[in-house]
Structure formats: C-alpha cells, structure tokens
Motif scaffolding. Structure first.
Motif, mmCIF file in Angstrom:
data_model
loop_
_atom_site.group_PDB
_atom_site.id
_atom_site.type_symbol
_atom_site.label_atom_id
_atom_site.label_comp_id
_atom_site.label_asym_id
_atom_site.label_seq_id
_atom_site.Cartn_x
_atom_site.Cartn_y
_atom_site.Cartn_z
ATOM 1 N N ILE A 86 0.829 -1.201 0.000
ATOM 2 C CA ILE A 86 0.000 0.000 0.000
ATOM 3 C C ILE A 86 0.866 1.254 0.000
ATOM 4 C CG2 ILE A 86 -1.633 1.303 1.432
ATOM 5 C CD1 ILE A 86 -2.716 -1.538 2.303
ATOM 6 N N VAL A 87 1.995 1.167 0.693
ATOM 7 C CA VAL A 87 2.864 2.334 0.822
ATOM 8 C C VAL A 87 3.515 2.694 -0.513
ATOM 9 C CG1 VAL A 87 4.809 3.310 2.090
ATOM 10 C CG2 VAL A 87 3.310 1.652 3.211
ATOM 11 N N SER A 88 3.879 1.671 -1.283
ATOM 12 C CA SER A 88 4.748 1.939 -2.432
ATOM 13 C C SER A 88 4.105 2.864 -3.456
ATOM 14 C CB SER A 88 5.184 0.630 -3.082
ATOM 15 O OG SER A 88 4.112 0.010 -3.727
ATOM 16 N N GLY A 89 2.791 2.744 -3.644
ATOM 17 C CA GLY A 89 2.148 3.593 -4.642
ATOM 18 C C GLY A 89 2.101 5.057 -4.243
ATOM 19 N N ALA A 90 1.868 5.306 -2.945
ATOM 20 C CA ALA A 90 1.679 6.689 -2.495
ATOM 21 C C ALA A 90 2.951 7.523 -2.631
ATOM 22 C CB ALA A 90 1.184 6.694 -1.045
ATOM 23 N N VAL A 91 4.105 6.891 -2.488
ATOM 24 C CA VAL A 91 5.370 7.637 -2.538
ATOM 25 C C VAL A 91 6.024 7.546 -3.914
ATOM 26 C CG1 VAL A 91 5.727 7.304 -0.064
ATOM 27 C CG2 VAL A 91 6.737 5.680 -1.678
ATOM 28 N N ALA A 92 5.257 7.122 -4.903
ATOM 29 C CA ALA A 92 5.816 6.862 -6.231
ATOM 30 C C ALA A 92 6.328 8.114 -6.909
ATOM 31 C CB ALA A 92 4.737 6.220 -7.113
ATOM 32 N N GLU A 93 7.203 7.922 -7.861
ATOM 33 C CA GLU A 93 7.671 8.929 -8.831
ATOM 34 C C GLU A 93 8.644 9.952 -8.244
ATOM 35 O OE1 GLU A 93 4.971 9.043 -12.439
ATOM 36 O OE2 GLU A 93 3.815 10.174 -11.000
ATOM 37 N N ARG A 94 9.035 9.803 -6.969
ATOM 38 C CA ARG A 94 9.950 10.809 -6.427
ATOM 39 C C ARG A 94 10.833 10.292 -5.300
ATOM 40 N NH1 ARG A 94 4.778 10.818 -4.616
ATOM 41 N NH2 ARG A 94 4.108 12.009 -2.807
ATOM 42 N N ALA A 138 1.110 4.569 7.258
ATOM 43 C CA ALA A 138 2.540 4.608 6.946
ATOM 44 C C ALA A 138 2.797 5.398 5.672
ATOM 45 C CB ALA A 138 3.078 3.182 6.801
ATOM 46 N N ALA A 139 1.892 5.231 4.709
ATOM 47 C CA ALA A 139 2.021 5.966 3.445
ATOM 48 C C ALA A 139 1.857 7.466 3.683
ATOM 49 C CB ALA A 139 0.974 5.464 2.451
ATOM 50 N N LEU A 140 0.869 7.836 4.481
ATOM 51 C CA LEU A 140 0.619 9.253 4.754
ATOM 52 C C LEU A 140 1.837 9.905 5.395
ATOM 53 C CD1 LEU A 140 -1.317 11.664 4.850
ATOM 54 C CD2 LEU A 140 -2.118 10.823 7.077
ATOM 55 N N ALA A 141 2.434 9.218 6.354
ATOM 56 C CA ALA A 141 3.632 9.763 7.001
ATOM 57 C C ALA A 141 4.742 9.992 5.981
ATOM 58 C CB ALA A 141 4.096 8.806 8.098
ATOM 59 N N GLY A 142 4.920 9.033 5.086
ATOM 60 C CA GLY A 142 5.956 9.174 4.069
ATOM 61 C C GLY A 142 5.680 10.334 3.124
ATOM 62 N N PHE A 155 -3.786 3.823 14.175
ATOM 63 C CA PHE A 155 -3.355 4.966 13.378
ATOM 64 C C PHE A 155 -2.216 5.710 14.073
ATOM 65 C CE2 PHE A 155 -3.216 9.329 12.046
ATOM 66 C CZ PHE A 155 -3.190 9.193 10.663
ATOM 67 N N ALA A 156 -2.397 5.999 15.367
ATOM 68 C CA ALA A 156 -1.387 6.783 16.089
ATOM 69 C C ALA A 156 -0.040 6.060 16.082
ATOM 70 C CB ALA A 156 -1.854 7.030 17.522
ATOM 71 N N TRP A 157 -0.057 4.771 16.408
ATOM 72 C CA TRP A 157 1.194 4.016 16.432
ATOM 73 C C TRP A 157 1.858 3.996 15.060
ATOM 74 C CZ3 TRP A 157 5.489 2.121 18.011
ATOM 75 C CH2 TRP A 157 6.112 1.069 17.325
ATOM 76 N N LEU A 161 2.941 7.576 13.748
ATOM 77 C CA LEU A 161 4.064 8.191 14.460
ATOM 78 C C LEU A 161 5.339 7.369 14.309
ATOM 79 C CD1 LEU A 161 2.172 9.415 17.641
ATOM 80 C CD2 LEU A 161 3.003 10.783 15.697
ATOM 81 N N ALA A 162 5.213 6.064 14.428
ATOM 82 C CA ALA A 162 6.404 5.228 14.251
ATOM 83 C C ALA A 162 6.950 5.368 12.833
ATOM 84 C CB ALA A 162 6.056 3.768 14.544
ATOM 85 N N SER A 163 6.063 5.384 11.863
ATOM 86 C CA SER A 163 6.512 5.521 10.468
ATOM 87 C C SER A 163 7.157 6.880 10.245
ATOM 88 C CB SER A 163 5.329 5.363 9.513
ATOM 89 O OG SER A 163 4.781 4.078 9.623
ATOM 90 N N LEU A 164 6.545 7.905 10.808
ATOM 91 C CA LEU A 164 7.107 9.249 10.673
ATOM 92 C C LEU A 164 8.532 9.276 11.216
ATOM 93 C CD1 LEU A 164 5.760 11.894 9.597
ATOM 94 C CD2 LEU A 164 5.420 12.537 11.979
ATOM 95 N N ALA A 165 8.722 8.648 12.364
ATOM 96 C CA ALA A 165 10.060 8.616 12.961
ATOM 97 C C ALA A 165 11.039 7.872 12.065
ATOM 98 C CB ALA A 165 9.987 7.973 14.347
ATOM 99 N N VAL A 166 10.593 6.724 11.533
ATOM 100 C CA VAL A 166 11.483 5.939 10.680
ATOM 101 C C VAL A 166 11.811 6.703 9.397
ATOM 102 C CG1 VAL A 166 11.730 3.788 9.371
ATOM 103 C CG2 VAL A 166 10.634 3.770 11.626
ATOM 104 N N TRP A 167 10.790 7.247 8.765
ATOM 105 C CA TRP A 167 11.032 8.038 7.546
ATOM 106 C C TRP A 167 11.999 9.185 7.848
ATOM 107 C CZ3 TRP A 167 9.810 5.815 3.251
ATOM 108 C CH2 TRP A 167 8.580 5.173 3.025
#
Lengths: 417, 417, 417
Positions: free
Chosen positions: A125-133, A185-189, A369-371, A374-380
């Motif tokens: 699910i994540v891979s499409g949202a961050v595509a092309e950049r 996770a996609a939104l955070a990215g 959602f919160a976990w 926030l965890a994804s935001l930190a990792v990104w």
C-alpha cells in the motif's frame, strides 16, 4: 475417527494454502495497479519496489515479525517480546489426534504462509503513495523496519491476542490492521516527501498527471479483487464443517458484492461529478468496496455488503479530491482507498455485528493509526537524515527508472529514449 | 459419521468456491482479451465496460436473477415466477446431517457465488462485439436487463429445471446457456449498431483494423483458459467421492485437450489460408476449443476432446471470415467464438453422450437463440429510442475513451495526446 | 470407513487439480516474461510460440509422452517401451476402497493433468532462449519431438522409476528433470542458431538489447512465482493426513522463501556490480531462487531455503554476464536461470537431505544433461537441414512478427508501422 481428524486437518490446511496463494497473488495486483497509474518514466522503478518489498517482507517476517506478532508467551498486552526465527517445526500428529478445543486443526506453517502475505499487502500500500519521487533504497530500508516491527506490533495488539483484542476491537481481515495501517505509513511518508514537481501549480492549480497504462491498472484491480477472496475468505480460519463452510461462502459472496457495490457507486459518482465515467475512479471504487467489507464480511447480508461497499465507493472519490485540495500528493490514491475507506470499514462493523461497539472500534482505529503514523514518521525521518528520501530534481524530471534502476520500462514506446 | 458428512460438505463447498474464483478470474480474461484487440483510442472504454458489467451482473443477479433462474417453486416449465433478493440464509447443519439423496451437500451461497460469475461471463461476451462505437451507458443499461432477466430466464429453462431440461436438452457447462446466449445478444446489438466507420469500404473492400496490444490479448486468452477449469470443472457440481473426483479430473483433462486441439487446428488453418501463423487466430482457436467442449466435457475420451476442440478451431477461422463478408462487424470475434462454436458444441454432445438426441439439442439451441436474440433485439431497440446506441461520428473518430471516460488508456504511447 | 477413503481420495485429487491449474498458469507467466524481454518487433511471434508450444505439449504428451514416462511395465531401467494414447479410464472405486499401501489414492487423470503442465513448462524454457531469430515452424517441430520423446524419456529415468531413480538421484520437483532439461535443450538450439544480429560487435563489444515491456516481464515473474506453489507444492503428491499436510505447507513456505532470498541477493548483487538496482536482474533473481529450491523444498528450514535461493540469485547474475562473454546469446536469460541454477539446485539437495549423495546428484545431472543436450542437438540439426532454423537477415531486421505471424504486437506504439 483418527483418519477423520487427519482429513479435517488436511482440508483446513489446504484451504489456508490456497487462500495464501491468492493473497500472494495480490502482490502482482498492486504491482500492476501502481505501474499503470504512474508515468512511463517511473514504471520500472515501481515494479522493482513491488517485487523487492514482497521479498523483504517475507524475509523480515520470517526472521522476526511473525514471532513478534504471534508470540507463544507474551510479555504484556502491549508488548509481546521478541520471539525468534521461524523454524520448520509443525504440529505433531499426536497433538492433532488428541482432539478437543485446544488441539491444532491446521498446519502452523500454512498459517505463517497466510500471514506473511498479509504483511506484504500492507507494505504494498505504501509503495504507490510515494511513487515517482522517492529514492528506491530509502523505501527498501523503510520496508525492512515496517515489516519486521511496525506492522507486527500492532498486529499483535489485535490478532496476536494483545490489548486491542481484549478491548473488544473487531477487525475480521484487516480494514484496520492491514489497510489503514498501510495507509497511515504511506501518509507519514508522503508528508515528509512532499508532492511531485508540477503537481500543484504556484497559482493553486492542481495538474492531473495521468497514468501511462490503463490496461495494467485494470488488470491489477481484477487481480486484487480475485486475491481478496483469499484475503477475507481465508480469514475465517476454518472451513471443515457445515457452519464454517457456510461462513466462508458468505464471506466470498459479501466480498464480491461489496466490490460490485463500490464499482457501481463510484461509476455513478464520477459520472455525476465529472460528466464522464472515469475508469480510474471505477477501479478505486472496486478497491474501496473491498477495503470497506474487510473489517466485517461475515455478519452482513449480501445486500448490506453491497451497500457498505457502495459507501466506500462514494467516499473514495471525494477523499481523492479532498487530499488533492490539501496538496497531499498520492499518485495512486492509496491513502484514500486503504486509509480513509479502512476507517469506514471499521465503523461499518457496528451496523451488522451485535458484538461491536463504536467505542471499541474508534479506540482500536485511533491506536493503530497513532502508532503506525508516528512510528513511520520517525522511521522516515531517520532515513531522511541518513540518506535522504527524495531523488534530485533532475532525476525526478528524467524519471526514476534511469536513476534508480538503470533501464526504461518501455524503451521503444515513448519519444524519450 | 456425522463428522464425515460435515467434512464432505466442506470439501464440496470449497471446490465450488475455488471454481467460482477461477470463473470470476475470467472477467479479467475478457477485459484483457478485448482491450488487446481494439485500437488504443477505445481501450479505456472497453476496460470500463468490463469492470462495470461484472459489477452490474453481480448486483442484478443478487437482486433478481438468481431467484428467477433457480426458483424454489416454479410457476410453470417456461415461467419460474419472481423470487426475491438473495439473503444470507444457508443450509442448517441438521438438514445436512440427515443425509440421504435430498440432503444438501454444499453451501447454497457457494452455489450463488459460482452461478453469479457465469452470468457475468455471458455478459462479457457482448462487450467485445459492440466495441469501439457504442455509447457506454447504453451498454450498461442493456447489461442491467440482460443479467437480471434475459439470461436468467433461459437459464431456468435448462439449469433451473424448466422446459428444456425436461425435453432432454443437454448442456453440461453452458455452450448454449452461457456462450451461445451471449453470442446471440451480441449479434442483436451489432445488427442494430452497424459496423465501425471505415471497416467496410464503399468498393466492397474489408479493411483490417488491428488490435493495439497483442500481449494483452494473449494474456486474456491464458486467463480464460485457466478460468475454464473452474467453469467446466465446477459444473460437475460434486467432487467428494471416487467417481466424482474421477469425473472432475476427466473434465479438467478434456477441457485442456480441447483448447489444445483448437490451438493446433487454428494454427494450421491460418498458416494454410494466409501463409502466416496469425496470432489472433491462434488465440481464437484456443477459445473455440474451450467453447466447443463446454456442452459435454465428461463423456469424450481425451483424444475425442481434442478433436472436438480442433473442429471448433477450424470453424472459428472460417466463421470470422464469413461474418466479415456479411459485413457483421465484430472487433474481437465474439459472435464466432461463442455463438457459432457454441452451436457446434451443442451438436457435438450427440457424438459421445448416449443420452443426447440431435432433436433435443437442436430444439434447445433454437429456443435459447430465438429467445435471447429477439429479447435482446427488443431491449437494444428500446435503448436506441431512449438514448441512442451509437456515439457521434466525431466521437468515434476521436475514440470513445475521451468521449465516454474522459481519459486515455495510453496517454504517452501514441502520437494522439 | 469407506466414505473416509472416498473423501481422502477426493481431497488428494482436488489438491492435484488445483496444483495443476497453477502450473498451467505458469505458461502465461513464461509468455509474459518472454514477451516483455524481447523487442516489440518480435513480440507477437514469441506470444504465438508460447501458446502453440503449450498446445503441442498437451497433444503430444497425451498421444505418447505420458505413457512413455510412466509405463505400466517398463522394458528396462533405461528404456520404458512405448505405451499408448491416454484414455479416459481411471481407478475404479473398489480398488480404492480395498485400502492398503498399493491402493490408488487419487485420480490417475488428475495425475496426467499435473504431469502434462510440467512438460509444457520445460518446453517454455526453450522458447525464450531462441527468441528474435528462429523460424516459428522450426521451433514448433522441435516442440513436437521434445515433448513426445526427449523430455519423457529422461523423465522416466527419474520419476517413472527408471535408472536414475534406482541410483539414488534425488529431484523433488524437477530442478533437473524439468528446468535443467529445458535449459540444455535451449543451449543446444542457441549454439546451432547463433546470436542475434548486432548483439556482439566486431570489436568485441556486447550491445545490450533492452526488452520492450518491463511490466509484462514483471507480471510474468509474479505469475511464475504463484504457479510454483503448484509446481513444488503439488509434487509432494499427497496432502490428506497431518504429516503430508505439514509437508505441503513447508514446501509452500520454502518455495516462497527461496524466491524471496533470490530477489534480495540479486538486488544487492546488481546494485554492487552496476550501481543500479536492475529490474531484470531482480526478476531473474526471483526465478533463480525458485529453480534452486525445486530439487529439494522439503528438508530445508525456511531460513536455509532463503539462503539456497539467495545463492541462486547471485549465481544467475554472474551466469548471465558470463554467457554474454562467451557470446551465447540468450535474450531472456533462460539458460542461466533454468540450466545453471538448476545444477545448483541439484547440488544443494545434499546440504539438507541426508539421503542425498553428491555422487548420485552429479551422476543424475550428467545423464540428464548429456541426453537432453545431445538429443536436442541432433533434432535441431536435422530440422536445420530440412527447413533451416533461422529467418533471413531481412526478416530478422524487420522483426519476426511480420515474417512469421503477419501482424504486429503493438501496431500503434512504435514508429515502425
């Protein structure tokens, strides 16, 4: 009698394996969907991401994720404790033949196979949202952390018998645990990454960036639709008696009807809003219907399932428009389809399942959602510090296929090469 | 003993569900086949049609078609009476465990799932024949009527236990009920719609209009070939004992051998007629072999099955040439593959099944054709009066993707955009 | 008790049929993979080859190959004797219900269905290696001989209970019997055929010839990955009790982990060697992982399986580079993926299976390679004498689509037409 128990074990195991193969097939669906919705100059890279993320998910879940998510002896309702690497041990025949409610009734390795393709789905699910950049290896590094730790931990809270499960949160096959989790996770990215160059003009104009290959996107949607029969149908976890066989059948029917409802609703919504029957919205409608029913495909009647899917199909169209207004650039609509409609799916459980409470559903949704966010935001963020998330403007202009993969997806079809 | 009955019920149900998922997959096959055989400017529209018709078929069959086709208590051999909306009720365990010939041996909802993908298959046949010139919503309106009424009524006559069944008409998995029926509806539409602009020159010349994407057409054919194992294999309706398991196996083998026979025959025929091994004819040969064996995949030996398929493979080549001479413009060859070869399949039943009579086969074929063709003609005619069937000449020239869907299938690959 | 035996027979038969359908699906995978990796002007021809070779394999194996490979009463360990055409007879219920170790426990026709898709797989391996320059009907003639005689004879030596089986050679699902065999036949063809014009410059330069369609190649890889669950999973040959169900589950898990290991290893290797994450190498890594585990997917633990796959993934990258240095022109890397890695798979059996000996593995490998390579060389040579193997330089320049099939794969997408 013993032979009947053995046969029953074999049938439930086979049902798991077939379901798992169908969910594995969804990886191809995401790859085709996303490859169809990006521009040709970024197609090879998104294909590479989809193949490699699946492989990484399998390896990391074997090494760590599975035993984190399903610990034999958890430390606490919020922290399972580290398990270990998956081995090849499975149930011995004697424990099966002992019978009774605690006896294993299907192969533990078939369960791993079914579970591992779920974590890959969430990562897809994540891979499409961050595509092309995004830089390819930044994405792959995120995939390592997400599939070994971020996803399994929240998975434990619900499906591993942790705190959310104890709180009465219901999520049959993962509108929250898989889809909204991937969407968060996609939104955070996307927030850290920013939109594609040229997507939002200085004058506030939103520039459409059409996908290069609609047959691929359609094929991807059909693959996902088919794979979802394994995703939801397998999540009943048993088929070997009359009641369970009926339940799995109802799950199949409702999954199909929700997708159909999503298509019809999105088709009408797009026609009314745009005057055209926009194919990408129709495809998103199908996926929205599927996501919407995933939290509870067993208690609705088929007509209710199609209505739950239809609401998802309307919602996804407006969500895609809204996110664009917010300048949240998601090339394939993944945040809308999986995140926003995932939330709808979790709420819709309360309409047909008497055991569900709105409070528990909202609580579970909020915690996941919160976990994940926030965890994804930190990792990104850490990845951004280490190696940067984004390709250079020149690379983005030329296309990430050349810069990341060193080849083109369609070298003969465009004027570029 | 009770547990054995439960297990048997579960196995037959699972077999239905897997078969149904394979038939659902055929929807993707038709979408890819048709998308590959039209021009790029009409590709997004035909993809939209294939997704939306599947959704419409599912919704209408749930609302009305299924209970019309399989009425509990029919009014007469020709008129089943209206049933109602599909609910979520299924067989209770007690009725299963009672055993005996009347006891249900698989989930009723798994039967619905298997049946609903058949009506979608029949509708898919129509979409290719009317491609590149019909208005999208005229087609969708036809789909609503066809899947809720036209198809289910003739389905009742045979599979619902109506008049054709009583008359001894044999059609194992639907060479007539599904394929010729779809072909007849397509023929009615094509006759009212007329050929594509430029297909038939004023000087009597037939202009070939090559499809834009042969890999898609090939993929679609492989998908259909695979899905047909569910289509024919599932139509045995039971697998849970030695004789039934052998029967399902023979059906799988014969289905595969008929497709193979069709390929070999079409390949040789095309080579002899054109001097080239025309890929589209090879693909049509595979599909013709599959349609030909569908009326009776159980009584032939494998060699006979390959011969029945081979005749279909030869027939389809000549039928496509003949229809073009008649100026019946069918861009994907659907009328030849499903209609003409469907007739051959119904006749071929008499060669290997001792219970079949040529009279009953011809009668059933005539009744299904007459009903479907005339009812479809009437429906198409009314739609033509209400909203028109055909896009404007300008829209046809520009491509229906822009006019109907507001986007292009391959925006970067052709000089157009 | 009898009903339990019947159910067990039905479950094992169903498991064979589902596995066979998945392996049949691999035919589509090879078609898409190869179509994606050749140039657009040779795409329709390779699609035609993939459809027709599958059909030819089915017909010839029915007529002769199956009864050669699995003779009831073999003449000697090296020569089975000719059997005959496959009929429709299957096990009678009485023999099943007799029970005991010799009683048949699944449908013989389901076994044919499973076996016939294996010979087609082996033949598919050849088609990619000889792409873009061979005459279509020369290839089809080779397919007739290979699938009726060359493959079945060496298949008999191992799986039919012949000399290699007696010698203790182990090959669970065919790293040798299917994959290396196909690779050896391909190598013989490539050596007689020579490289594509322009591939190797007079100055020793190796010119890359990029494939036209990366999404197709990726789709093909995912299809093969999915189909391999049937290929390896079905080769356990039984699922109907606890131990067998566990075994099939472990085979599924290991097959998946080997593919994942191959992807990760190839991805890292390509990044280190080329500085780019080359998608074609990633795809070949997945396939190499799958080929590597095929000789023994049951005895490794999942972590070991991923390592066996990873070695395959590294090996395939170097093998492709090496073959290019040797001027052995294999457009899709089939000889490396299936031949070279197939050898690795046969050796790797000795690491985890205590019953394997390096001597028996090397002996089996040598016999299969020598027979297939020499027999294929002879057949290719005779075909070369009769009709020639290679199209004319003009036809090769124009593309074999026009000369062999009389149409183009993408008539609107390239400047050519």
């Amino acid at each position: 009698m013993e032979q009947v128990l053995e046969l029953s074990y074999a049938l439930d195991t086979f049902y798991f394996l077939v379901s798992g193969a169908l969910v594995m097939w969804m990886a191809a669906g995401f790859a085709m969907l996303e490859a169809g919705l990006v521009r040709s100059k970024n197609t090879a890279e998104i294909l590479t991401k989809n193949v490699t993320l699946f492989a990484i998910a399998c390896v990391m879940y074997m090494l760590m994720g599975y035993n984190l998510m399903y610990p034999g002896d958890p430390v606490s309702p919020w922290w399972p404790g580290f398990g270990g690497i998956l081995g090849s041990a499975d149930n011995d025949a004697a424990s099966v033949l002992a019978g009774g409610d605690d006896a294993p009734y299907y192969s533990g390795l078939s369960d791993f196979f079914f579970q591992v393709v779920f974590v890959a789905t969430s990562m897809s699910i994540v891979s499409g949202a961050v595509a092309e950049r995004m830089r390819l290896w930044a994405f792959l590094l995120f995939a390592v952390i997400f599939t070994s730790f971020v996803y399994p931990l929240q998975g434990y809270w619900k499906w591993g018998g942790g705190a959310l499960d104890a709180a009465g949160f219901l999520d049959f096959a993962g509108s929250g645990v898989v889809h909204m989790c991937g969407g968060a996770a996609a939104l955070a990215g996307v927030l850290l990454l920013g939109p594609r160059k040229g997507k939002y003009g200085a004058d506030g104009r939103i520039n459409p960036i059409p996908g290069a290959n609609m047959p691929l996107a359609t094929l991807g949607t059909f693959i996902l639709w088919m794979g979802w029969f394994g995703f939801n149908g397998g999540s009943e976890l048993m088929i070997s008696n009359v009641d369970e066989a009926n339940a799995v059948s109802l799950v199949f029917v409702n999954t199909n009807m929700a997708a159909a409802g999503g298509v019809v609703a999105a088709m009408i919504t797009a026609r009314l809003l745009f005057g055209k029957t926009d194919l990408t919205m129709v495809l998103n409608g199908a996926l929205a219907g599927l996501v919407a029913i995933t939290a509870e495909p067993l208690t609705p009647a088929p007509l209710q399932a199609s209505l739950i899917g239809a609401v998802g199909g309307v919602l996804v169209v407006f969500s895609i428009i809204f996110l664009d207004k917010m300048k949240i650039d998601d090339p394939v609509g993944a945040i809308s389809v999986h995140g926003v409609v995932g939330i709808w799916g979790l709420i819709a459980v309360t309409f047909t399942n008497g055991d569900a409470t709105l409070g528990a559903q909202l609580m579970g949704m909020g915690v996941i959602f919160a976990w994940t966010f926030l965890a994804s935001l930190a990792v990104w963020f850490v990845i951004k510090l280490i190696m940067g998330l984004r390709v250079s403007p020149e690379e983005e202009y030329e296309g990430v296929d050349i810069s990341e993969c060193g080849l083109e997806a369609y070298p003969e079809f465009t004027g570029k090469s």
